[in-house]
Every structure is written in structure tokens, then in C-alpha cells.
Design a protein around this motif. Structure first.
Motif, PDB file in Angstrom:
ATOM      1  N   ASN A 318       0.824  -1.213   0.000  1.00  9.40           N
ATOM      2  CA  ASN A 318       0.000   0.000   0.000  1.00  9.40           C
ATOM      3  C   ASN A 318       0.859   1.264   0.000  1.00  9.40           C
ATOM      4  O   ASN A 318       0.405   2.332   0.404  1.00  9.40           O
ATOM      5  N   LYS A 319       2.116   1.145  -0.474  1.00 11.53           N
ATOM      6  CA  LYS A 319       3.029   2.283  -0.557  1.00 11.53           C
ATOM      7  C   LYS A 319       3.421   2.512  -2.014  1.00 11.53           C
ATOM      8  O   LYS A 319       3.054   1.751  -2.909  1.00 11.53           O
ATOM      9  N   VAL A 320       4.196   3.556  -2.240  1.00 12.56           N
ATOM     10  CA  VAL A 320       4.577   3.916  -3.596  1.00 12.56           C
ATOM     11  C   VAL A 320       5.359   2.800  -4.274  1.00 12.56           C
ATOM     12  O   VAL A 320       5.150   2.484  -5.441  1.00 12.56           O
ATOM     13  N   TRP A 321       6.273   2.159  -3.524  1.00 12.58           N
ATOM     14  CA  TRP A 321       7.087   1.095  -4.125  1.00 12.58           C
ATOM     15  C   TRP A 321       6.221  -0.060  -4.602  1.00 12.58           C
ATOM     16  O   TRP A 321       6.372  -0.568  -5.690  1.00 12.58           O
ATOM     17  N   ARG A 322       5.359  -0.564  -3.728  1.00  9.84           N
ATOM     18  CA  ARG A 322       4.315  -1.560  -4.028  1.00  9.84           C
ATOM     19  C   ARG A 322       4.827  -2.994  -4.160  1.00  9.84           C
ATOM     20  O   ARG A 322       4.151  -3.932  -3.755  1.00  9.84           O
ATOM     21  N   PHE A 323       5.995  -3.197  -4.708  1.00  9.38           N
ATOM     22  CA  PHE A 323       6.441  -4.539  -5.074  1.00  9.38           C
ATOM     23  C   PHE A 323       7.319  -5.188  -3.999  1.00  9.38           C
ATOM     24  O   PHE A 323       7.683  -4.566  -3.004  1.00  9.38           O
ATOM     25  N   ILE A 324       7.648  -6.444  -4.231  1.00  4.95           N
ATOM     26  CA  ILE A 324       8.574  -7.176  -3.364  1.00  4.95           C
ATOM     27  C   ILE A 324       9.898  -6.441  -3.284  1.00  4.95           C
ATOM     28  O   ILE A 324      10.235  -5.629  -4.157  1.00  4.95           O
ATOM     29  N   ASN A 332      15.680 -18.664  -5.956  1.00  3.31           N
ATOM     30  CA  ASN A 332      16.195 -19.759  -5.148  1.00  3.31           C
ATOM     31  C   ASN A 332      15.756 -19.693  -3.691  1.00  3.31           C
ATOM     32  O   ASN A 332      16.319 -20.386  -2.849  1.00  3.31           O
ATOM     33  N   LEU A 333      14.778 -18.836  -3.399  1.00  6.65           N
ATOM     34  CA  LEU A 333      14.231 -18.782  -2.045  1.00  6.65           C
ATOM     35  C   LEU A 333      12.724 -18.664  -2.101  1.00  6.65           C
ATOM     36  O   LEU A 333      12.144 -18.402  -3.164  1.00  6.65           O
ATOM     37  N   LEU A 334      12.088 -18.857  -0.941  1.00 11.74           N
ATOM     38  CA  LEU A 334      10.639 -18.665  -0.822  1.00 11.74           C
ATOM     39  C   LEU A 334      10.376 -17.259  -0.308  1.00 11.74           C
ATOM     40  O   LEU A 334      10.796 -16.903   0.794  1.00 11.74           O
ATOM     41  N   SER A 335       9.687 -16.464  -1.107  1.00  8.77           N
ATOM     42  CA  SER A 335       9.221 -15.151  -0.690  1.00  8.77           C
ATOM     43  C   SER A 335       7.815 -15.334  -0.123  1.00  8.77           C
ATOM     44  O   SER A 335       6.959 -15.956  -0.756  1.00  8.77           O
ATOM     45  N   VAL A 336       7.574 -14.790   1.079  1.00  2.91           N
ATOM     46  CA  VAL A 336       6.317 -15.057   1.787  1.00  2.91           C
ATOM     47  C   VAL A 336       5.489 -13.782   1.917  1.00  2.91           C
ATOM     48  O   VAL A 336       5.940 -12.788   2.502  1.00  2.91           O
ATOM     49  N   GLY A 337       4.293 -13.812   1.365  1.00  6.99           N
ATOM     50  CA  GLY A 337       3.354 -12.722   1.509  1.00  6.99           C
ATOM     51  C   GLY A 337       2.511 -12.890   2.761  1.00  6.99           C
ATOM     52  O   GLY A 337       2.610 -13.897   3.469  1.00  6.99           O
ATOM     53  N   ALA A 338       1.657 -11.906   3.031  1.00  8.48           N
ATOM     54  CA  ALA A 338       0.822 -11.923   4.238  1.00  8.48           C
ATOM     55  C   ALA A 338      -0.649 -11.967   3.866  1.00  8.48           C
ATOM     56  O   ALA A 338      -1.099 -11.283   2.942  1.00  8.48           O
ATOM     57  N   ILE A 339      -1.388 -12.776   4.607  1.00 11.62           N
ATOM     58  CA  ILE A 339      -2.846 -12.834   4.467  1.00 11.62           C
ATOM     59  C   ILE A 339      -3.483 -12.501   5.813  1.00 11.62           C
ATOM     60  O   ILE A 339      -2.821 -12.515   6.854  1.00 11.62           O
ATOM     61  N   PHE A 351       3.391  -6.840  -3.622  1.00 15.74           N
ATOM     62  CA  PHE A 351       2.981  -7.554  -4.830  1.00 15.74           C
ATOM     63  C   PHE A 351       4.200  -8.077  -5.589  1.00 15.74           C
ATOM     64  O   PHE A 351       5.306  -7.550  -5.475  1.00 15.74           O
ATOM     65  N   GLY A 352       3.959  -9.083  -6.414  1.00 17.41           N
ATOM     66  CA  GLY A 352       4.879  -9.485  -7.443  1.00 17.41           C
ATOM     67  C   GLY A 352       4.387  -8.879  -8.750  1.00 17.41           C
ATOM     68  O   GLY A 352       3.512  -8.009  -8.735  1.00 17.41           O
ATOM     69  N   PRO A 353       4.938  -9.306  -9.877  1.00 16.97           N
ATOM     70  CA  PRO A 353       5.954 -10.344 -10.011  1.00 16.97           C
ATOM     71  C   PRO A 353       7.353  -9.780  -9.811  1.00 16.97           C
ATOM     72  O   PRO A 353       7.511  -8.598  -9.527  1.00 16.97           O
ATOM     73  N   SER A 354       8.361 -10.619  -9.987  1.00 17.65           N
ATOM     74  CA  SER A 354       9.728 -10.127 -10.062  1.00 17.65           C
ATOM     75  C   SER A 354       9.851  -9.332 -11.362  1.00 17.65           C
ATOM     76  O   SER A 354       8.985  -9.410 -12.242  1.00 17.65           O
TER      77      SER A 354
END
Length: 534
Positions: A318-324, A332-339, A351-354
Motif C-alpha cells: 500500500n506504498k509507492v514502491w508496491r512490489f517485493i 532460489n528462495l521462498l518469498s512469503v506474503g501476508a494474508i 505484490f509481485g511479479p519479479s
């Protein structure tokens, strides 16, 4: 996370001079004439670290060799002292005057010099979101654990026994005084501690973010709060300081190398980097491509050593950057979002994507209203992907204990495939909420069984159990494996049941009382059963 609100802290400088010298990374050209060799890794890696590589068929390579000491000595002779060193990137962190940079760059064995932080940057300063903070009832962590089936893992005897988890954060205030974490000290479960900001072994500073993260993983107070991997061993590292500078990415690198050498299995990082206080160091979204950011490069190397990496996706949704943020862009790692509690994306979750259009985050867990233990010892509900990350780390730790034959990347892939929306992933929740039941079915049962293997007597006080096989196992070769509660194989043999002789007796005479997992894998069918010997 990278763009975080700073806490007001009392700044305590430990182990430093108060000089105004800036910090630089000095990278060397080679490791010539090293007294170390890839054929004798026991000189610089623990036996546990070597065994992790052997188990996953990972070779010892040149970047495992320590930095050339003669190059470090040459800098020392110029009055430039190494603070930390990186064998993976072949460099050292130093403090020196700006006027010395040209002199160092001119040395024949120096490849380049990178400015990473001004003067002395004090430690402390991650604020996790503390909204919805309140006291909780007994079993406060049950909801976030049960969403992933961690309760079932614990019932099956997988609580992290024999696993080693690294937690990299900003500090671990009061962990020695929190009742639910006392077992870490009384049972010597903290294997190593290092503060890479102050260059000491003191990780209990004025920063409480790591305390809350660690509680989600390691707390063990059955009447109030049980973490996701309470029986694991831990390495605690402070890598995050008060300012936002690239040195923090290198601190993570140093910590990862130390943890690797000790033999770490899993690393949890509830940190992320995008925009720095010095704009010349900042990244753009296009840099989130899995190979540009310093910490992402470090994570990619760590993964080649067989380490499973779990990272919070970021609180930028919810900020200007928005992404991971980095290193969540690594493949090669697990990126974990929040619910939230209803399974929808928390508004702050990145958000994604990369940048190269891969699905990110990889998976998601409860990060809005996650139960944590604060530095005061109270239980409260707080927000942040900083807290969904360690829930998944605990899940991954116990799952790897249950399936120790997996490589680190196979483990991460299994977790993705166990997500509730694996067949329709998106860039809000990734592959969804992982689940132990689904992971077990995917890892162990390639085809559903029509009839289970009969196991009796179970529980047993005898020194044997009997197996009776259904038709699906008859006339085919199968492997029977018995695994103890630490995930170690204690016996294994092959059988070929026939219609006339489909009963097999397994000898338990040499096994101590406890919980075991019996696995039977045939060519077309598989089976798993928990065995209890009194």
C-alpha cells in the motif's frame, strides 16, 4: 523491512572507535597461494556443513575457501583493519578515510572498492507493525500454525528436532528473560550468536523485532504459546542497523557464510531492501530481477550450498514502491506474503511479479494479526510479512525433518506445490497457503492407495511390528524405511510381498522407546505410518 519507521533507541556503541571513517567493501582478485584446499574442507567448514553438502551432492568449490590472509595483512600494514570478511564474494569490510580509497584501489590484488556506509551507523531500528496489539489466550499461535497443518506435523513428531535454523534480524531484546524462550538456553539450543553491526556476540540489544520473529519459530510454553519449530536449534544474527545503507546487505552475506560454516539448514530473514538513505545505493523495480541486488546475489550463493532460504516479501503493498523487495526476487528462495484470517491478501503485503516476470511472492501465511511474543514477554497480535515469513520457515523446517532426503530446492518446490492455489498462482498470494497434508501426499504418495498397509501391534511394547500388505503391493519390489523422531534413518531394507507371504515382521529390538515413522515405497504405491514403541 527496507523502508521502515525507525525506533527511537538509546545508542550503545560496543567494540567500536568513534572515528568518522566510512565503510567500504574491498574485493580481491583471487585466492592464490591459499593454505586451504577444496580437498580438505574440514579446515574451514564444520562436519555438519560438509554433511549437508554431501547429502545433496554439492561439491566444495573455490568460493568456499577463506579469503587470502596475505591480502588482509597487506591492508593491515596500511593501517586498514578488516571488520568482516566474505569468502563467497572474496572481499572484506573495512573502515577507512576517503583519502585511502585510491591507494587501496591501486593495489595489484584489489579488484575494486565499494562504498557501503558512512562513518559509524549505530544498531537498532526495525519497527514491526504493532497494530491490533492485545493480550491473547492460551494457544495463541494455534491459528497461524494450523492454517498450514503445523499442528499435524507436531502430532507426527516433527517439531524441528535435529534441524538448525538461522534467524537474521535487527536484534533480540530480552530473549534471555522471556519464559517461552528459556528452553533455548537451558537446552543449549542457540548454537551461535553474532552481531554484525557492532562486531560482537551480543544480540540482545534494544531492538525487539527479532524477538518477535524468533517467538513465532521457537517459543515453547504449552499453556500459552508454541512456535512452529520449537525443538529446532538456532543461530541468531544481527545484520540490520539504524540507517538504511548497503552495508546491511553485506552484513547478511557475512551472517550467511558463518551460518553455512556452522551447518545451518534453513535461514529466516524478515528484512528486505529497495530504497536506501543514500540514494546512490537505491534499487529500482527493474533491479528486482533475481540477480542484481547484493543481498539477492548472496542468497543465490547460499542456495548453492544447500541452505533453504525463507524471506518476507515486504510491507510495500500500500506504498509507492508496491512490489517485493530484495532478496525476495531470488528464484532460489521462498518469498512469503501476508494474508488475514479470512485468507485474503493483507493490504500492506508486497505484490509481485519479479522484474523478469516470475510469480512472487511464492507462498503466503498469516501476517495480519499474527500472534507474537513481545520483548516484555506478553503475547500480542501484530501485522507484517515479517511475521508471516517465520510461520513458513517453521513449516519448512519441520517438513524437511519429515522428508530429509529432499534437497533444499526440492523442499521449496514441494512447499510451492502444496499451496492451495498452485494450479492458478497470482502475484498477490503466489501459489497460496502451503499445507502439510498436501505436501505429504505430493512427497510421499505418488498415487492414492485403495487399501492401506496393516501395521500391528501399534503402539507396541514388543520388540517387533507386523506389516500385512494389500493387493497393490503384491509382486512388486518395495523399500521399507524406519526413521526416528530426528529424521534420521535407523533401518532400511527391500521386500517383495507375495499373495502367499504378504506379512513381514520388522525388528524393533535395537530401537529405544519413542516415535518412529515407517515408510514403505513401492514401484506404484507408497505408504507412511507413525509407530510408537513404549
Amino acid at each position: 523491512m527496507s523502508r521502515k519507521t525507525k525506533l527511537i533507541v538509546i545508542l550503545i556503541f560496543i567494540g567500536f572507535s568513534l572515528s568518522a571513517q566510512d565503510r567500504y567493501m574491498v574485493f580481491f582478485t583471487d585466492k592464490f597461494n591459499s593454505p586451504y584446499s577444496i580437498s580438505n574442507p574440514s579446515q574451514y567448514l564444520s562436519q555438519r556443513s560438509i554433511q549437508r553438502r554431501e547429502k545433496q551432492r554439492i561439491s566444495i568449490v573455490e568460493n568456499d575457501l577463506p579469503v587470502n590472509q596475505t591480502y588482509i595483512d597487506a591492508l593491515n600494514n596500511l593501517g586498514i583493519k578488516a571488520i568482516h570478511r566474505s569468502k563467497w564474494m572474496n572481499g572484506i569490510l573495512v573502515e577507512m578515510e576517503t583519502s585511502s580509497v585510491n591507494l587501496v584501489e591501486a593495489l595489484s590484488f584489489v579488484e575494486r572498492v565499494e562504498y557501503v556506509a558512512p562513518g559509524q551507523v549505530p544498531s537498532g531500528g526495525i519497527s514491526g507493525d504493532e497494530a491490533n496489539s492485545k493480550f491473547a489466550n492460551a494457544g495463541a499461535a494455534d491459528f497461524q500454525n494450523n492454517m498450514l497443518g503445523i499442528d499435524e506435523m507436531h502430532e507426527d513428531g516433527f517439531e524441528g528436532q535435529g534441524m538448525l535454523v538461522g534467524v537474521f534480524d535487527g536484534g533480540f531484546q530480552n530473549i534471555g528473560q522471556i519464559a517461552a524462550l528459556q528452553h533455548l538456553f537451558t537446552s543449549n539450543k542457540i548454537v551461535a550468536q553474532k552481531n554484525y553491526v557492532t562486531n560482537t556476540t551480543i544480540v540482545e540489544n534494544s531492538e525487539s523485532h527479532g524477538t518477535r520473529v524468533l517467538s513465532i519459530l521457537a517459543a515453547n510454553n504449552p499453556s500459552e504459546y508454541v512456535g512452529a519449530a520449537p525443538a529446532a536449534n538456532y543461530i541468531l544474527c544481527v545484520t540490520e542497523g539504524a540507517g538504511e545503507y548497503r552495508v546491511e546487505e553485506y552484513n547478511w552475506l557475512f551472517a550467511a557464510e558463518m551460518a553455512d560454516s556452522v551447518g545451518v539448514d534453513v535461514i529466516n530473514t524478515s528484512l528486505g531492501y529497495s530504497v536506501f538513505d543514500d540514494a546512490t545505493m537505491s534499487y529500482t523495480y527493474s533491479d528486482m530481477d533475481g540477480e542484481t541486488a547484493v543481498i539477492t546475489k548472496a542468497a543465490n550463493i547460499a542456495a548453492t550450498k544447500g541452505i533453504a532460504l525463507i524471506n518476507s516479501a515486504g510491507n510495500e503493498g500500500n506504498k509507492v514502491w508496491r512490489f517485493i523487495t530484495a532478496p525476495s526476487d531470488s528464484e532460489n528462495l521462498l518469498s512469503v506474503g501476508a494474508i488475514d484470517a479470512t485468507g485474503f491478501r493483507a493490504s500492506f503485503s508486497s505484490f509481485g511479479p519479479s522484474a523478469d516476470n516470475r510469480i512472487k511472492p511464492d507462498v503466503s501465511a498469516l501476517g495480519q494479526g499474527t500472534a507474537v511474543i513481545t520483548a516484555s514477554g506478553n503475547i500480542s497480535f501484530q501485522n507484517g510479512t515479517s511475521f508471516s515469513g517465520p510461520v513458513v520457515t517453521g513449516f519448512a523446517t519441520c517438513l524437511w525433518q519429515a522428508f530429509p532426503e529432499l534437497t533444499n530446492l526440492e523442499l521449496l518446490d514441494l512447499i510451492r506445490k502444496s499451496g492451495h492455489q498452485f494450479n492458478s498462482p497470482d502475484n498477490e498470494l503466489g501459489y497460496g497457503i502451503p499445507n502439510y497434508g498436501r505436501a505429504y501426499e505430493l512427497a510421499f504418495t505418488p498415487e492414492p492407495l485403495e487399501n492401506e498397509v496393516l501395521v500391528y501391534p501399534n503402539p507396541t511394547s514388543d520388540n517387533f511390528i507386523n506389516l500385512v500388505f494389500p493387493e497393490g503391493f503384491l509382486s512388486e519390489s518395495a523399500t521399507v524405511t524406519l526413521i526416528d523422531i530426528n529424521g534420521q534413518q535407523v533401518s532400511s531394507f527391500h521386500i517383495e510381498p507375495q499373495m502367499s507371504s504378504n506379512r513381514v515382521k520388522i525388528d524393533l529390538n535395537n530401537q529405544t522407546a519413542g516415535i518412529y515413522i515407517l515408510r514403505i515405497k513401492g514401484q506404484r504405491t507408497s505408504f507412511k505410518k507413525k509407530i510408537i514403541k513404549y
